[in-house]
Motif scaffolding. Structure first.
Motif, PDB file in Angstrom:
ATOM      1  N   ALA A 190       0.807  -1.220   0.000  1.00 19.85           N
ATOM      2  CA  ALA A 190       0.000   0.000   0.000  1.00 19.85           C
ATOM      3  C   ALA A 190       0.843   1.274   0.000  1.00 19.85           C
ATOM      4  CB  ALA A 190      -0.970  -0.003   1.172  1.00 19.85           C
ATOM      5  N   ALA A 191       1.817   1.375   0.874  1.00 19.34           N
ATOM      6  CA  ALA A 191       2.626   2.604   0.959  1.00 19.34           C
ATOM      7  C   ALA A 191       3.329   2.891  -0.362  1.00 19.34           C
ATOM      8  CB  ALA A 191       3.635   2.501   2.096  1.00 19.34           C
ATOM      9  N   GLU A 192       3.901   1.869  -0.968  1.00 23.43           N
ATOM     10  CA  GLU A 192       4.601   2.034  -2.247  1.00 23.43           C
ATOM     11  C   GLU A 192       3.636   2.491  -3.344  1.00 23.43           C
ATOM     12  OE1 GLU A 192       6.542  -0.834  -5.644  1.00 23.43           O
ATOM     13  OE2 GLU A 192       6.550  -1.529  -3.584  1.00 23.43           O
ATOM     14  N   LEU A 193       2.467   1.862  -3.417  1.00 23.34           N
ATOM     15  CA  LEU A 193       1.501   2.214  -4.462  1.00 23.34           C
ATOM     16  C   LEU A 193       0.876   3.578  -4.211  1.00 23.34           C
ATOM     17  CD1 LEU A 193      -0.122  -1.287  -4.966  1.00 23.34           C
ATOM     18  CD2 LEU A 193       1.410  -0.085  -6.542  1.00 23.34           C
ATOM     19  N   LEU A 194       0.652   3.932  -2.959  1.00 20.91           N
ATOM     20  CA  LEU A 194       0.078   5.245  -2.653  1.00 20.91           C
ATOM     21  C   LEU A 194       1.049   6.387  -2.959  1.00 20.91           C
ATOM     22  CD1 LEU A 194      -1.864   4.395   0.601  1.00 20.91           C
ATOM     23  CD2 LEU A 194      -2.846   5.141  -1.590  1.00 20.91           C
ATOM     24  N   ALA A 195       2.328   6.078  -3.069  1.00 24.61           N
ATOM     25  CA  ALA A 195       3.323   7.100  -3.424  1.00 24.61           C
ATOM     26  C   ALA A 195       3.282   7.437  -4.913  1.00 24.61           C
ATOM     27  CB  ALA A 195       4.717   6.625  -3.022  1.00 24.61           C
ATOM     28  N   ALA A 226      -2.756   8.181  -6.910  1.00 27.50           N
ATOM     29  CA  ALA A 226      -3.274   7.187  -5.961  1.00 27.50           C
ATOM     30  C   ALA A 226      -3.649   7.852  -4.645  1.00 27.50           C
ATOM     31  CB  ALA A 226      -2.234   6.111  -5.714  1.00 27.50           C
ATOM     32  N   ARG A 227      -4.676   7.293  -4.013  1.00 26.00           N
ATOM     33  CA  ARG A 227      -5.077   7.750  -2.688  1.00 26.00           C
ATOM     34  C   ARG A 227      -5.763   6.583  -1.974  1.00 26.00           C
ATOM     35  NH1 ARG A 227      -9.012   9.844  -6.178  1.00 26.00           N
ATOM     36  NH2 ARG A 227     -11.126   9.335  -5.544  1.00 26.00           N
ATOM     37  N   LEU A 284     -11.963   5.151  -0.050  1.00 27.65           N
ATOM     38  CA  LEU A 284     -12.945   5.495   0.970  1.00 27.65           C
ATOM     39  C   LEU A 284     -14.305   4.918   0.621  1.00 27.65           C
ATOM     40  CD1 LEU A 284     -12.148   9.298   1.411  1.00 27.65           C
ATOM     41  CD2 LEU A 284     -11.347   7.411   2.836  1.00 27.65           C
ATOM     42  N   MET A 285     -15.050   4.565   1.648  1.00 33.13           N
ATOM     43  CA  MET A 285     -16.467   4.216   1.488  1.00 33.13           C
ATOM     44  C   MET A 285     -17.225   5.470   1.881  1.00 33.13           C
ATOM     45  SD  MET A 285     -16.967   0.375   2.963  1.00 33.13           S
ATOM     46  CE  MET A 285     -15.836   0.461   4.333  1.00 33.13           C
ATOM     47  N   GLY A 286     -17.971   5.996   0.949  1.00 28.35           N
ATOM     48  CA  GLY A 286     -18.648   7.255   1.230  1.00 28.35           C
ATOM     49  C   GLY A 286     -17.641   8.387   1.247  1.00 28.35           C
ATOM     50  N   ALA A 287     -17.902   9.380   2.054  1.00 28.82           N
ATOM     51  CA  ALA A 287     -17.053  10.564   2.062  1.00 28.82           C
ATOM     52  C   ALA A 287     -15.824  10.446   2.956  1.00 28.82           C
ATOM     53  CB  ALA A 287     -17.875  11.776   2.499  1.00 28.82           C
ATOM     54  N   ASP A 288     -15.895   9.580   3.981  1.00 26.50           N
ATOM     55  CA  ASP A 288     -14.803   9.634   4.951  1.00 26.50           C
ATOM     56  C   ASP A 288     -14.483   8.324   5.676  1.00 26.50           C
ATOM     57  OD1 ASP A 288     -17.128   9.495   6.405  1.00 26.50           O
ATOM     58  OD2 ASP A 288     -16.650  11.151   7.738  1.00 26.50           O
ATOM     59  N   ARG A 289     -14.944   7.215   5.175  1.00 26.70           N
ATOM     60  CA  ARG A 289     -14.688   5.945   5.858  1.00 26.70           C
ATOM     61  C   ARG A 289     -13.644   5.132   5.088  1.00 26.70           C
ATOM     62  NH1 ARG A 289     -19.602   2.126   6.659  1.00 26.70           N
ATOM     63  NH2 ARG A 289     -18.354   0.258   6.629  1.00 26.70           N
ATOM     64  N   PRO A 290     -12.402   5.024   5.604  1.00 24.43           N
ATOM     65  CA  PRO A 290     -11.348   4.285   4.895  1.00 24.43           C
ATOM     66  C   PRO A 290     -11.709   2.810   4.720  1.00 24.43           C
ATOM     67  CG  PRO A 290     -10.448   5.547   6.738  1.00 24.43           C
ATOM     68  CD  PRO A 290     -11.937   5.599   6.859  1.00 24.43           C
ATOM     69  N   MET A 291     -11.361   2.262   3.575  1.00 18.21           N
ATOM     70  CA  MET A 291     -11.631   0.860   3.286  1.00 18.21           C
ATOM     71  C   MET A 291     -10.531  -0.060   3.812  1.00 18.21           C
ATOM     72  SD  MET A 291     -13.300   1.038  -0.532  1.00 18.21           S
ATOM     73  CE  MET A 291     -13.603  -0.713  -0.617  1.00 18.21           C
ATOM     74  N   GLY A 292      -9.402   0.477   4.201  1.00 14.78           N
ATOM     75  CA  GLY A 292      -8.297  -0.335   4.719  1.00 14.78           C
ATOM     76  C   GLY A 292      -7.128  -0.366   3.755  1.00 14.78           C
ATOM     77  N   ASP A 293      -6.019  -0.917   4.233  1.00 12.53           N
ATOM     78  CA  ASP A 293      -4.769  -0.916   3.459  1.00 12.53           C
ATOM     79  C   ASP A 293      -4.817  -1.760   2.191  1.00 12.53           C
ATOM     80  OD1 ASP A 293      -3.572   0.783   5.266  1.00 12.53           O
ATOM     81  OD2 ASP A 293      -2.615  -0.828   6.398  1.00 12.53           O
ATOM     82  N   TRP A 351      -7.014  -1.650  -0.141  1.00 18.02           N
ATOM     83  CA  TRP A 351      -7.801  -0.984  -1.188  1.00 18.02           C
ATOM     84  C   TRP A 351      -7.216   0.393  -1.475  1.00 18.02           C
ATOM     85  CZ3 TRP A 351     -11.625  -3.747  -3.385  1.00 18.02           C
ATOM     86  CH2 TRP A 351     -12.125  -4.844  -2.676  1.00 18.02           C
ATOM     87  N   ILE A 352      -7.060   0.721  -2.762  1.00 15.32           N
ATOM     88  CA  ILE A 352      -6.652   2.067  -3.147  1.00 15.32           C
ATOM     89  C   ILE A 352      -7.545   2.548  -4.282  1.00 15.32           C
ATOM     90  CG2 ILE A 352      -4.258   1.847  -2.394  1.00 15.32           C
ATOM     91  CD1 ILE A 352      -3.461   1.469  -5.300  1.00 15.32           C
ATOM     92  N   SER A 353      -7.583   3.852  -4.421  1.00 12.48           N
ATOM     93  CA  SER A 353      -8.333   4.489  -5.493  1.00 12.48           C
ATOM     94  C   SER A 353      -7.343   5.243  -6.379  1.00 12.48           C
ATOM     95  CB  SER A 353      -9.350   5.467  -4.888  1.00 12.48           C
ATOM     96  OG  SER A 353     -10.159   6.018  -5.890  1.00 12.48           O
TER      97      SER A 353
END
Length: 86
Positions: free
Chosen positions: A32-37, A41-42, A45-54, A56-58
């Motif tokens: 996750a950290a490597e891909l989010l860099a 990438a970010r 989230l589920m909805g506006a502010d609920r993280p889906m966990g490490d 999952w990325i968007s």
């Protein structure tokens, strides 16, 4: 599902095309950290502010242009393959 069209491989979701054009990817949480860099990438989230966990990325639509889509599908498909069949 997940606010768009989901794509399954062997009965498990690998990626989803979201309504706003972003791509939702199921990834190895340890990557996750490597891909989010990477640009575009970010954390997903589920909805506006609920993280889906490490796991999952968007990814923003602009990061998917050209060879971008292939470069993002690779880690999702690799993680899927590493999980084996169930």
């Amino acid at each position: 599902m997940f606010g768009g069209v989901s794509f399954m491989v062997e009965g498990r979701m690998v990626v989803a095309a979201r309504r706003e054009g972003a791509l939702l990817l199921r990834i190895n949480p340890s990557a996750a950290a490597e891909l989010l860099a990477r640009p575009g990438a970010r954390p997903a989230l589920m909805g506006a502010d609920r993280p889906m966990g490490d796991g999952w990325i968007s990814v923003e639509p602009a990061a998917l242009e050209g060879t971008g889509l292939d470069s993002w599908l690779a880690p999702a498909l690799s993680f899927h393959a590493a999980q084996g069949t169930k």
